[in-house]
Motif scaffolding. Structure first.
Motif, short mmCIF file in Angstrom:
data_model
loop_
_atom_site.label_atom_id
_atom_site.label_comp_id
_atom_site.label_asym_id
_atom_site.label_seq_id
_atom_site.Cartn_x
_atom_site.Cartn_y
_atom_site.Cartn_z
N ALA A 114 77.04 16.78 19.99
CA ALA A 114 75.67 16.28 19.83
C ALA A 114 75.70 14.89 19.22
CB ALA A 114 74.85 17.23 18.96
N LEU A 115 74.60 14.20 19.41
CA LEU A 115 74.42 12.90 18.78
C LEU A 115 73.58 13.08 17.53
CD1 LEU A 115 73.54 10.87 22.00
CD2 LEU A 115 75.77 11.13 20.93
N CYS A 173 64.57 11.65 26.05
CA CYS A 173 65.51 12.79 25.96
C CYS A 173 65.13 13.87 26.96
CB CYS A 173 65.52 13.36 24.54
SG CYS A 173 66.63 14.79 24.41
N CYS A 189 70.80 19.01 21.99
CA CYS A 189 71.43 17.78 22.48
C CYS A 189 72.69 18.09 23.28
CB CYS A 189 71.78 16.86 21.31
SG CYS A 189 72.69 15.38 21.80
N GLU A 221 74.17 15.45 24.80
CA GLU A 221 74.62 14.07 25.02
C GLU A 221 74.30 13.65 26.45
OE1 GLU A 221 78.71 13.81 23.62
OE2 GLU A 221 78.23 15.13 21.94
N CYS A 222 73.26 14.25 26.99
CA CYS A 222 72.77 14.02 28.36
C CYS A 222 73.70 14.56 29.45
CB CYS A 222 72.40 12.56 28.61
SG CYS A 222 70.78 12.12 27.90
N GLU A 240 75.08 8.71 30.94
CA GLU A 240 75.10 8.17 29.58
C GLU A 240 73.95 8.76 28.78
OE1 GLU A 240 77.26 5.90 28.42
OE2 GLU A 240 78.28 5.56 30.32
N PRO A 241 74.14 8.94 27.47
CA PRO A 241 73.02 9.39 26.65
C PRO A 241 71.86 8.38 26.74
CG PRO A 241 75.07 9.63 25.43
CD PRO A 241 75.39 8.85 26.70
N GLN A 260 70.68 6.45 23.49
CA GLN A 260 71.53 5.32 23.08
C GLN A 260 71.21 4.08 23.90
OE1 GLN A 260 75.54 6.82 23.58
NE2 GLN A 260 75.70 7.40 21.42
N LEU A 320 77.71 9.53 17.76
CA LEU A 320 78.14 10.92 17.87
C LEU A 320 78.02 11.56 16.49
CD1 LEU A 320 81.34 10.73 20.09
CD2 LEU A 320 79.30 12.10 20.58
N ARG A 331 83.20 18.18 26.77
CA ARG A 331 82.29 18.08 27.91
C ARG A 331 81.95 19.47 28.46
NH1 ARG A 331 80.37 13.96 30.92
NH2 ARG A 331 79.51 14.69 32.88
N LEU A 390 79.40 21.02 26.20
CA LEU A 390 78.08 20.40 26.41
C LEU A 390 77.45 20.91 27.71
CD1 LEU A 390 79.03 16.81 25.27
CD2 LEU A 390 77.45 18.35 24.10
#
Ligand code: SF4
Length: 81
Positions: free
Chosen positions: A1-2, A18, A37, A39-40, A46-47, A50, A60, A68, A71
């Motif tokens: 997660a971010l 988001c 989250c 991280e997309c 890409e997130p 960000q 991060l 990955r 996620l």
């Protein structure tokens, strides 16, 4: 997660970007729910937060490091609900 650091200026630009609805206005700054989250992963390369944050305060989260695969599993859980 971010995560969002205390450099956040509460501009609200990231929240609507988001795809998981993981970002919300917290008590003092915006916050990311690590349970939401991905991280997309599953949505974008890409997130997205960000990409739009004007002060680059979304790194991060060292407390929630995920592979990955992890996620992607979270993405599947969220979208199956
Ligand atoms: Fe805070 Fe950056 Fe989100 Fe703006 S885009 S609310 S500065 S984290």
């Amino acid at each position: 997660a971010l995560m969002i650091t205390d450099e956040c200026i509460n501009c609200d630009v990231c929240e609507p970007e988001c795809p998981n609805g993981a970002i919300s206005a917290g008590e003092e700054i915006y916050v990311i729910d690590p349970n939401l989250c991905t991280e997309c992963v599953g949505h974008y390369d890409e997130p997205q937060c960000q990409q739009v944050c004007p002060v680059d305060c979304i790194p991060l989260d060292p407390a929630h490091e995920e592979s990955r695969d992890e996620l992607m599993a979270k993405y599947r859980l969220i979208t199956a609900a």
